[in-house]
Design an enzyme around this catalytic site. Structure first.
Site, PDB file in Angstrom:
ATOM      1  N   CYS A  34      23.010   0.348   0.885  1.00 24.77           N
ATOM      2  CA  CYS A  34      24.132   0.952   1.615  1.00 24.77           C
ATOM      3  C   CYS A  34      25.453   0.765   0.875  1.00 24.77           C
ATOM      4  O   CYS A  34      26.333   1.624   0.922  1.00 24.77           O
ATOM      5  CB  CYS A  34      24.233   0.347   3.008  1.00 24.77           C
ATOM      6  SG  CYS A  34      22.795   0.697   4.007  1.00 24.77           S
ATOM      7  N   CYS A  79       0.854  -1.204   0.000  1.00 27.07           N
ATOM      8  CA  CYS A  79       0.000   0.000   0.000  1.00 27.07           C
ATOM      9  C   CYS A  79       0.885   1.247   0.000  1.00 27.07           C
ATOM     10  O   CYS A  79       0.579   2.237  -0.640  1.00 27.07           O
ATOM     11  CB  CYS A  79      -0.858   0.072   1.256  1.00 27.07           C
ATOM     12  SG  CYS A  79      -2.032  -1.238   1.532  1.00 27.07           S
TER      13      CYS A  79
END
Ligand SMILES: [Zn+2]
Length: 257
Positions: free
Chosen positions: A193, A180
């Protein structure tokens, strides 16, 4: 259910002093089964804090090996564990920290197709899943499993100097889901990262909050990040809170009522 042993009374005395935890909460932690998907910058503090807190059974899922460049932020690993699997290295650290905690490892990537019987079976009997991964496809897979199996889910993310935290609970009809919030776009560029950089304590902050929310959930306290996206700016230390509503058109959770 047997009560706490003398050793457990001593080890967890700081929990037992808290009205919100107490012996009942500590026994709930001891009986809990929690999956941590991704043992990296987020998964390291999550696993360490949950093992220290006495969560009875931790399941670690990660297909990676420890690399030198991980040690800047993945504080569960040490130099001598380089090249070993992350799940086995993490298990060794957690068992040293708290031998009462049972740790089961899955050195594999979580996919809908490849979930082998053992992994799929494990996912039907757990109390909570913590998403500590660094990529969108795996996050969507975890979300789908949690919606289908009705498992509460705590999602964390951290990159550069920005962090995010949100929780869902498919046991509740009003719960949104990760899809959603972020409908999946397969063509989207992948940031993580290793490619974009991150400060170690940033993922430490978010991972610690995931562990905090997990302990609250397991001991019956309200989870503050439920249906609520918490965004943290590591540069200014500012937080932003955004309410997330269930999307009635969501292809993953709209039939979950
Ligand atoms: Zn949804």
């Amino acid at each position: 259910m047997t009560g706490l042993t003398d050793q457990e009374y001593m080890r967890y005395s700081a929990h037992l002093l808290l009205e919100d935890v107490g012996e009942k909460g500590q026994l709930a932690l001891r009986n809990a089964k929690v999956v941590i998907v991704g043992v990296g910058g987020l998964g390291a503090p999550v696993a360490l804090y949950l093992a220290a807190a006495g969560v009875g059974h931790l399941y670690l899922v990660d297909d990676d090996h420890v690399e030198l460049s991980n040690l800047q932020r993945q504080i569960i690993f040490t130099q001598h564990q380089i090249k070993q699997t992350k799940v086995d290295s993490a298990k060794a650290s957690l068992t040293q920290l708290n031998p009462h905690v049972e740790v089961t490892t899955f050195a594999q990537r979580l996919t809908l197709e490849k979930a082998d019987n053992e992994l799929a079976n494990m996912l039907t009997q757990v109390d909570l899943v913590i998403d500590c991964t660094d990529n969108m496809p795996t996050r969507q897979v975890i979300n789908k499993i949690c919606v289908t199996q009705k498992i509460p889910l705590i999602v964390g993310a951290g990159i550069r100097m920005e962090g995010q935290l949100i929780s869902f609970n498919a046991k509740q009809a009003d719960s949104a889901c990760y899809h959603c919030l972020y409908p999946f776009d397969e063509t989207a560029e992948v940031h993580n990262c290793s490619t974009s950089g991150v400060l170690g304590p940033l993922v430490g902050v978010i991972g610690s909050l995931q562990a905090l929310e997990a302990i609250k959930h397991l001991t019956g306290m309200p989870v503050s990040s439920f249906n609520r996206l918490m965004r943290f700016d590591g540069k200014t230390l500012q937080w932003q809170h955004l309410s997330v509503a269930k999307d009635p058109q969501c292809s993953v959770c709209s039939s979950n009522v």
